[in-house]
Design a protein around this motif. Structure first.
Motif, PDB file in Angstrom:
ATOM      1  N   TYR A  62      -1.581  -5.479  -0.032  1.00 36.02           N
ATOM      2  CA  TYR A  62      -1.519  -4.033   0.158  1.00 36.02           C
ATOM      3  C   TYR A  62      -2.231  -3.626   1.442  1.00 36.02           C
ATOM      4  O   TYR A  62      -3.201  -4.255   1.858  1.00 36.02           O
ATOM      5  CB  TYR A  62      -2.195  -3.312  -1.019  1.00 36.02           C
ATOM      6  CG  TYR A  62      -1.543  -3.583  -2.348  1.00 36.02           C
ATOM      7  CD1 TYR A  62      -0.271  -3.110  -2.634  1.00 36.02           C
ATOM      8  CD2 TYR A  62      -2.204  -4.308  -3.330  1.00 36.02           C
ATOM      9  CE1 TYR A  62       0.332  -3.354  -3.844  1.00 36.02           C
ATOM     10  CE2 TYR A  62      -1.610  -4.554  -4.562  1.00 36.02           C
ATOM     11  CZ  TYR A  62      -0.342  -4.075  -4.811  1.00 36.02           C
ATOM     12  OH  TYR A  62       0.242  -4.317  -6.015  1.00 36.02           O
ATOM     13  N   SER A  63      -1.794  -2.505   2.013  1.00 40.19           N
ATOM     14  CA  SER A  63      -2.474  -1.966   3.191  1.00 40.19           C
ATOM     15  C   SER A  63      -3.824  -1.382   2.766  1.00 40.19           C
ATOM     16  O   SER A  63      -4.095  -1.196   1.572  1.00 40.19           O
ATOM     17  CB  SER A  63      -1.621  -0.872   3.843  1.00 40.19           C
ATOM     18  OG  SER A  63      -1.681   0.321   3.079  1.00 40.19           O
ATOM     19  N   ASP A  64      -4.644  -1.045   3.729  1.00 41.09           N
ATOM     20  CA  ASP A  64      -5.951  -0.452   3.438  1.00 41.09           C
ATOM     21  C   ASP A  64      -5.836   0.953   2.859  1.00 41.09           C
ATOM     22  O   ASP A  64      -6.822   1.516   2.392  1.00 41.09           O
ATOM     23  CB  ASP A  64      -6.812  -0.415   4.703  1.00 41.09           C
ATOM     24  CG  ASP A  64      -7.297  -1.789   5.112  1.00 41.09           C
ATOM     25  OD1 ASP A  64      -7.178  -2.737   4.302  1.00 41.09           O
ATOM     26  OD2 ASP A  64      -7.804  -1.923   6.245  1.00 41.09           O
ATOM     27  N   ASP A  65      -4.645   1.522   2.874  1.00 45.48           N
ATOM     28  CA  ASP A  65      -4.431   2.851   2.309  1.00 45.48           C
ATOM     29  C   ASP A  65      -4.128   2.813   0.825  1.00 45.48           C
ATOM     30  O   ASP A  65      -4.049   3.858   0.184  1.00 45.48           O
ATOM     31  CB  ASP A  65      -3.261   3.551   3.025  1.00 45.48           C
ATOM     32  CG  ASP A  65      -3.561   3.803   4.486  1.00 45.48           C
ATOM     33  OD1 ASP A  65      -4.751   3.973   4.823  1.00 45.48           O
ATOM     34  OD2 ASP A  65      -2.622   3.831   5.287  1.00 45.48           O
TER      35      ASP A  65
END
Length: 139
Positions: A62-65
């Motif tokens: 997953y992205s950091d968002d």
């Protein structure tokens, strides 16, 4: 040579495309398996659950968002219950803010967890483009 720049869109086709974007696999969280498909309000509820169960910055997939930081905040022994009750609504709202289907999060209430774990039970309301959801989580 003239190029026709008029673009004609069929409204029904556009609405169908928007509706299909939320269709996803249905996760059976209790049994840990996929059990069909889901969409609409049920898909948003599933997305909220999945986001809140995912620790932000801990999963390379997953992205950091994506995910939330509640567990990290709760694991800090210096944070008091009063601080957690003030901070958790912001952490939840932040975690859900990237999902365009979610319009708002409010009405947070905190309870002692009846679970054997030491934790806090949180209930809250989520306004979505499909309607209202009453959510709860134990952190």
């Amino acid at each position: 040579m003239d190029i026709d720049t008029d673009l004609l869109l069929d409204v029904d086709e556009v609405e169908d495309d928007a509706e299909q974007e939320t269709r996803t696999y249905k996760i059976d969280f209790e049994n840990g398996c996929i059990s069909g498909m889901t969409d609409g309000l049920e898909a948003v509820e599933q997305a909220i659950t999945k986001i809140l169960l995912t620790e932000r910055y801990k999963n390379l997939a997953y992205s950091d968002d994506y995910g939330c930081e509640i567990l990290d905040t709760m694991m800090n022994d210096e944070n008091t219950d009063a601080f957690l009750e003030a901070e958790i609504p912001d952490l939840i709202a932040d975690a859900l803010s990237d999902d365009e289907r979610i319009l708002g999060v409010d009405n947070f209430e905190f309870y002692d967890s009846a679970d054997e774990r030491d934790g806090i039970k949180v209930t809250f309301d989520v306004s979505t483009i499909y309607g209202e959801l009453n959510m709860e989580g134990v952190f």
